[in-house]
Design an enzyme around this catalytic site. Structure first.
Site, PDB file in Angstrom:
ATOM      1  CG  HIS A  84      -9.522 -12.250  -6.959  1.00 17.17           C
ATOM      2  ND1 HIS A  84     -10.870 -12.533  -6.948  1.00 17.17           N
ATOM      3  CD2 HIS A  84      -9.350 -11.296  -7.910  1.00 17.17           C
ATOM      4  CE1 HIS A  84     -11.487 -11.792  -7.838  1.00 17.17           C
ATOM      5  NE2 HIS A  84     -10.593 -11.025  -8.448  1.00 17.17           N
ATOM      6  CG  HIS A 104       3.105   3.388  12.264  1.00 15.11           C
ATOM      7  ND1 HIS A 104       2.800   4.225  13.313  1.00 15.11           N
ATOM      8  CD2 HIS A 104       4.465   3.413  12.152  1.00 15.11           C
ATOM      9  CE1 HIS A 104       3.907   4.741  13.814  1.00 15.11           C
ATOM     10  NE2 HIS A 104       4.926   4.267  13.124  1.00 15.11           N
ATOM     11  CG  HIS A 139     -10.454   0.965   2.254  1.00 16.26           C
ATOM     12  ND1 HIS A 139     -10.372   2.207   1.669  1.00 16.26           N
ATOM     13  CD2 HIS A 139     -11.670   0.465   1.914  1.00 16.26           C
ATOM     14  CE1 HIS A 139     -11.494   2.451   1.002  1.00 16.26           C
ATOM     15  NE2 HIS A 139     -12.303   1.407   1.142  1.00 16.26           N
ATOM     16  CG  ASN A 171     -14.579   4.861   0.944  1.00 19.02           C
ATOM     17  OD1 ASN A 171     -13.505   4.874   0.349  1.00 19.02           O
ATOM     18  ND2 ASN A 171     -15.352   3.789   0.989  1.00 19.02           N
TER      19      ASN A 171
END
Length: 507
Positions: free
Chosen positions: A312, A396, A400, A433
């Site tokens: 973060h 693999h 995103h 998306n």
């Protein structure tokens, strides 16, 4: 008389040796040597000990306790301590977290929209200037999404119906569609779910998403439910990490994660360019995942969770504000993307993989990374940072599908091949998306291609507002047969397809 030129070393060596001397093969050889160093050292040691061990007889073994250098009390005490340490270690180990199965919602044909149809809807909205329409047309031609992705009916009707009722209908259609299929695939009863986590960034109704699911499936009264909002496209992996921690303190439990996004109330109808990108990229979709810490579920589960890693960067102002939901000058709400987004994402990725790397990379890559760092930091040599080869750690990759630019940057930064990027690029092309659920469409693609073998490692990595970069590492417990039903099953033979940099929109 012409002087004879001595043959070069390259010409004197056989072709197979020349091939082995190429950098790629030398690095592979180095990797295998370091990875198997223990066995390479044990081999000569056993050869040296074999002549001595081969002369031992049963009588020698029986006489062993009578030898003056053998202290039976010390042996018993040491053995007891070792057993106690082993027991404590076994009891303190984290509970395994299994991914029993997952499902991705595939909308009906009524939700399918070509890019041409989407452009017509933009024009009919009557709120866009000619320049804005042209910009969105350009974005749709370059975003990498094809003509068979899905939109909610609320945005395809005329006029567009952006209301709380239609947003709720979209949420129920996606969530219940994915969850119904998950219960059907796993055979687990809804009453067996102990933990429920739902994540959706931009639409958070009252009652919450979790309450909608509890009511629909009549979940137990003591179900632990968590509703995550505003956490962006990486919230799906945050949900997985939350469930992992909950399953450590709640034995013999099933947990369900539902990841989705809602488009109805979040289409942007203004003319601020920084807010228009989401109109071109986001599409309808969602996924439901069943996890368990029951050891009896190991045999039938697809994967085991190995690591989660959360980064973060919200303490930095530029990271916090690079993806921001706000009003434009006309009071219309949208999600603004700053020009620094790719730089912020790159920094978050570096921070994430710097922490994850030592946990997953083979020793050969860690030594090379350490050597490069020492040369730069200690000896002050001007050499570029060594980028570890994550292809040695994972078979693999599920990256995103945030957009073509995001995928291009990660392919370059991680030095991945088109084969490794195929699941992400094809998911973007076929489904667009779908926010936090896109990782599961990508894993479904790999399964539909029949590529998952027992022992394979899968790296899921996602980015989200805040700014966050999150990772999850899975290990396949079984070979996943391509016959398993998923959103790609009926059309996987059509993929992969070539996706040009620019794809004209057909009228």
């Amino acid at each position: 008389m012409a002087e004879k030129v001595a043959p070069s070393v390259d010409n004197r060596l056989p072709s197979y040796l020349l091939k082995l001397l190429k950098p790629n093969y030398m690095k592979l050889l180095y990797h295998h040597v370091i990875s198997n160093a223990l066995y390479l050292c044990l081999g000569p040691l056993l050869v040296l000990l074999f002549p001595r061990l081969s002369t031992l007889t049963l009588a020698d073994l029986r006489e062993l306790p009578n030898q003056p250098w053998v202290n039976l009390s010390a042996v018993v005490i040491t053995s007891t301590l070792l057993m106690a340490v082993a027991t404590l270690y076994a009891m303190s180990r984290p509970r395994p977290v299994y991914l029993v199965d997952f499902s991705c919602y595939k909308p009906t044909q009524a939700h399918m929209a070509t890019r041409g149809e989407i452009m017509k809807q933009f024009k009919k909205a009557g709120t866009f200037t000619d320049e804005t329409v042209a910009f969105q047309h350009k974005m749709l031609e370059r975003c990498g999404i094809g003509d068979s992705s899905y939109f909610p009916r609320s945005l395809l009707c005329n006029p567009i119906n952006m209301s709380h009722r239609t947003a709720s209908e979209e949420a129920e259609t996606v969530m219940f569609g994915a969850t119904d299929e998950l219960f059907q695939k796993t055979g687990v009863a809804a009453a067996d779910i102990s933990i429920l986590v739902v994540n959706c960034s931009l639409y958070n109704p009252t009652p919450s998403y979790t309450s909608m699911i509890v009511n629909r499936y009549k979940l137990r009264k003591d179900v632990m439910s968590y509703n995550l909002g505003g956490m962006g496209c990486s919230a799906g992996l945050i949900s997985i990490d939350l469930v992992k921690n909950l399953l450590q303190v709640h034995p013999n439990s099933y947990a369900m994660v539902v990841s989705t996004e809602n488009m109805t109330l979040n289409a942007y109808l203004g003319n601020n360019r920084s807010m228009l990108v989401s109109n071109s990229l986001f599409r309808l979709g969602g996924a439901a995942v069943l996890l368990s810490n029951r050891r009896s579920d190991r045999r039938r589960s697809k994967y085991q969770l190995v690591h989660t890693m959360r980064t973060h960067r919200g303490a930095e102002d530029c990271s916090h504000s690079c993806v921001m939901q706000e009003e434009d000058a006309e009071g219309k709400v949208g999600v603004a993307l700053s020009k620094e987004l790719m730089v912020v994402a790159g920094n978050a990725l570096k921070a994430n993989i710097s922490t994850l790397g030592p946990l997953v990379l083979p020793m050969s890559e860690q030594l090379l990374f350490l050597a490069a760092m020492l040369l730069r930091k200690v000896l002050k040599l001007k050499i570029r940072s060594y980028i570890p080869d994550f292809k040695l750690a994972f078979e693999h990759f599920c990256i995103h599908a945030g957009g073509r630019a995001v995928l291009d940057e990660l392919e370059k930064h991680l030095e991945l091949t088109p084969w490794h990027m195929e699941p992400s690029r094809m998911t973007l092309h076929r489904f667009g998306n779908t926010s936090s659920s896109s990782l599961w469409y990508e894993l479904s693609y790999i399964e539909a291609k029949g590529r998952i073998r027992r022992g394979d490692r899968v790296w899921q990595i996602a980015f989200g507002s805040g700014f966050k970069c999150n990772s999850a590492v899975w290990r396949a417990l079984n070979t996943v047969l391509a016959v398993h039903k998923n959103p790609w099953t009926d059309e996987i033979h059509k993929f992969p397809v070539h996706v040009p940099k620019v794809t004209p929109i057909l009228s």
